[in-house]
Design an enzyme around this catalytic site. Structure first.
Site: not given
Ligand code: PGA
Length: 243
Positions: A67, A136, A138, A143
């Site tokens: 992404d 959450n 995702h 999302e």
């Molecule tokens: P993080 O993010 O590795 O900074 O916890 C993971 C994500 O949001 O997919």
């Protein structure tokens, strides 16, 4: 879904680095799917160590990142282009023309999304897709919602993600409200193996939810239960909920 619990982040990173390195050693022309965020940084450091020790050659490897924020200039310090350069690409030898990160600077985001999916298809799919998970649920920037888009698309970020990622942005820096992301179906359909890394006590509730035998678009990562080859590596804090 196979879950491996490590003592700590260091152990998790070494194990993830070993799994990724094994894929590259087995097939020097392999295609890796890569993620940003804080979680995979340790695994990237392990890959860099192996490359610098002369054990790992990326000269024929192709990469696709999950992404990118939208809109986002490619050379903006907050872009995932810069993140990947800083945390991995500048220290290994993947040729620039084999690196793919969605371009958040284009005017026609839809055309960029279609082009991205075509490139993944042309490359023959992804041998190993590395994923993190949001608090959450995702994956990439898919999302939670009533429905999920299948292919690469532009997505509005939820309040929870905006809050979680605000830590990466300095005071006065505007965080983009949208992102270009591979879709859940493209991740599942295009990846032969999936490796998800989960660390820290903050991820305990979502990792617990992920272990329930349910698939729901309200927890996008739960769709990974439909994939036949998913390994989750987590640390004790994420698995047991103790810091
Ligand atoms: P993080 O993010 O590795 O900074 O916890 C993971 C994500 O949001 O997919």
């Amino acid at each position: 879904m196979n879950i491996i619990v490590c003592d700590n982040y260091q152990e998790l990173s070494v194990m993830a680095g070993d799994i990724m390195a094994a894929v590259v050693k087995e097939n020097e022309n392999c295609v890796l799917g890569l993620a940003t965020g804080s979680t995979p940084v340790g695994a990237y450091q392990e890959l860099i160590k192996k490359h610098q020790a002369g054990e790992l050659d990326f000269a024929h490897v192709t990469t696709f990142n999950l992404d990118e924020y939208y809109p986002m200039a490619v050379d903006n310090a907050q872009s995932y282009h810069v993140f990947m350069q800083e945390n991995l690409f500048k220290s290994i030898n993947v040729p620039a023309d084999k690196i793919h990160v969605p371009d958040g600077s284009v005017e026609d985001a839809q055309a960029q999304c279609e082009w991205y999916d075509e490139q993944i298809e042309k490359a023959g799919g992804i041998d190993l897709m590395l994923l993190g998970i949001g608090e959450n649920g995702h994956i990439g920037f898919n999302e939670p919602g009533d429905s999920l888009e299948c292919g690469t698309h532009i997505h509005k970020l939820t309040e929870s993600t905006l809050q979680a990622n605000a830590r990466f942005f300095g005071e006065g820096e505007q965080m983009p409200t949208h992102a270009i992301t591979m879709g859940v179906a493209s991740i599942i359909r295009n990846s032969r193996k999936i490796l998800m890394l989960v660390n820290g006590v903050k991820k305990y509730p979502i990792l617990k939810a992920l272990q329930e035998d349910v698939v729901t678009t309200q927890i996008p990562a739960s769709l990974l239960r439909l994939h036949p080859d998913v390994t989750v590596i987590c640390d004790k804090a994420a698995f047991y909920g103790e810091a």
